[in-house]
Write a protein that holds these residues in place. Structure first.
Motif: not given
Length: 477
Positions: A314-319, A342-346
């Protein structure tokens, strides 16, 4: 006088098996932790304080004899350590890999609470059993004598397999029915390989087959075979189906292409790992490669989806999770692994709708935690006027699982359920409202841990044996 092999927690610091670098592990589905070497396992086991009231053991659903097998490991008596471990746990190498030890045994370690950091119980448990497999100490649980009675088990997940192993060891004829083409349930198709490599599961299933357990796969009860037919063929039945119905989100655009269920996404990925041809993966429907991925949810299933998407390219992965990090249900160890990869948690965000079909973005509401409720937990509340959009090409819904309506699907109205739809079963014996029918695991508890399913399966097997023995005694009078 022999040197004391234990209580070295003051001088020896806690250590974990080496973890592969995120930049390396992000490109494959191999397990991320290396194996302890023999000397390191003995060293870490020697940190155990051998306390008189072992909280690690009492907080383990299986009540594993943890201090005993830590002592055996520290003394180099690994075969004895394995035998002690296997006596209470049907699948110790699986629990060593996937149990949330930080919330169970390790989280309640006495030396952890005294400021010396916990013993690395899970890594040592895994090491003991992996060593046992390598040395040929793991044998099928063959019975001393065969019995004439039989048990049908519906569901080949951890609860059903644990019961099958224990019943077969007692000589009962066991048949396991499962909807999938491979046994193992969520161990096979739900949990990714980077947490639990599939050969670890498959060798246990092969061992059960070698012990005489019969598997009827690709069998959807209620469609391919009726529940009544199964119960008519066997002297007792155990229901261990798990919960596979995904919780729905009511929001505009939820049916758009590209908004998918976690169970479908993870199953497709695991099938690809087995070498299966999966059209939904090949078409990109259940493949994160080259996509902006948003995962909604904060449990361990969400963590599995996030980390799978990273590995798929994936190019970006956000939670998106509606509470903060401190209040999320998933394992903190898994959150840390995801962040490293590299996961970004929001944090404190929730979806309010989806834009486009195929999906192009998620409408997001910002949240804050309100006053604590009667249980002390703070409920998330919407911050008015703080909405925004999050770009996404693939949205994975990981909001948890609910039980299927088994009485309707199986045309069995006598099967009583709770107001949550789970099967009503006695807490100790696991008996349901139907004579000779028992139930275990998530279909009784709701979505829970693998270790609880194993514990339930072992307990239910003992209850089923008592039931069969009583029936045989009555018949002989």
């Amino acid at each position: 006088m022999a040197k004391q092999p234990m209580l070295k927690f003051v001088d020896v610091k806690r250590d974990m098996p080496q973890k592969r670098d995120a930049e390396v592990r992000n490109h494959d589905f191999d397990e991320i932790y290396a194996e302890f070497a023999k000397a390191k396992a003995a060293e870490q086991a020697s940190r155990c304080s051998q306390c008189g009231v072992p909280f690690c053991q009492s907080h383990c659903p299986l009540h594993n004899n943890i201090p005993d097998w830590l002592l055996m490991t520290a003394e180099g008596r690994l075969q004895e350590a394995y035998e002690i471990s296997q006596a209470t746990n049907t699948f110790p190498e699986i629990c060593g890999r996937i149990c949330p030890q930080d919330r169970l045994c390790e989280g309640n370690c006495v030396i952890e609470n005294s400021g010396h950091e916990t013993v690395t119980i899970g890594a040592i448990e895994k090491y003991i059993t992996d060593t046992a497999w390598e040395n040929g100490w793991v044998k099928p649980n063959l019975p001393y004598a065969e019995r004439g009675d039989s048990v049908g088990i519906i569901g080949a997940g951890p609860g059903g397999l644990a019961a099958a192993d224990r019943l077969r060891q007692a000589g009962v004829q066991v048949t396991v029915y499962d909807r999938y083409d491979r046994a193992g349930g969520l161990l096979t198709y739900g949990i990714p390989g980077f947490k639990l490599e599939k050969d670890v599961v498959m060798r246990r299933i092969q061992q059960l087959e070698a012990a005489g357990v019969q598997f009827v796969l690709n069998c959807n009860v209620g469609e391919d075979l009726s529940f009544q037919a199964i119960s008519g063929q066997h002297d007792a039945v155990l229901i261990a189906t798990g919960v596979y119905k995904s919780r729905d989100l009511q929001a505009p655009g939820v049916g758009a292409q590209g908004v998918v269920r976690a169970i479908d996404y993870l199953t497709a990925s695991n099938r690809v790992g087995f070498g299966d041809v999966v059209p939904e993966y090949e078409s990109g429907e259940l493949n994160a490669k080259g996509k902006r991925v948003v995962v909604i949810g904060g449990g361990d299933t969400a963590m599995d989806c996030l980390r799978t998407a990273i590995r798929q390219g994936a190019t970006s992965v956000k939670c998106l999770y509606r509470r903060d990090k401190k209040n999320m249900p998933g394992s903190m160890r898994e959150v840390q692994n995801a962040e490293e990869e590299g996961v970004e948690f929001v944090w404190q965000t929730a979806p309010n709708g989806f834009i486009g079909d195929p999906v192009e973005a998620v409408k997001v509401q910002k949240m804050h935690l309100g006053a604590p409720d009667a249980t002390g937990r703070q409920s998330p509340e919407v911050i008015e006027g703080a909405d925004y959009t999050e770009q996404a090409d693939l949205v994975i819904m990981a909001l948890g699982f609910m039980p299927e309506d088994l009485p309707t699907l199986w045309d069995e109205g006598a099967l009583e359920v709770t107001r949550w739809g789970t099967i009503k079963a006695d807490f100790k014996t696991h008996e349901t409202a139907i004579d000779g029918v028992f139930a275990v695991g998530d279909i009784v508890r709701g979505a829970s841990l693998v270790v609880w399913a194993i514990a339930d399966g072992r307990e239910a097997a003992d209850s089923i044996l008592s039931y069969l023995n009583e029936a045989a005694s009555v018949a002989a009078e």
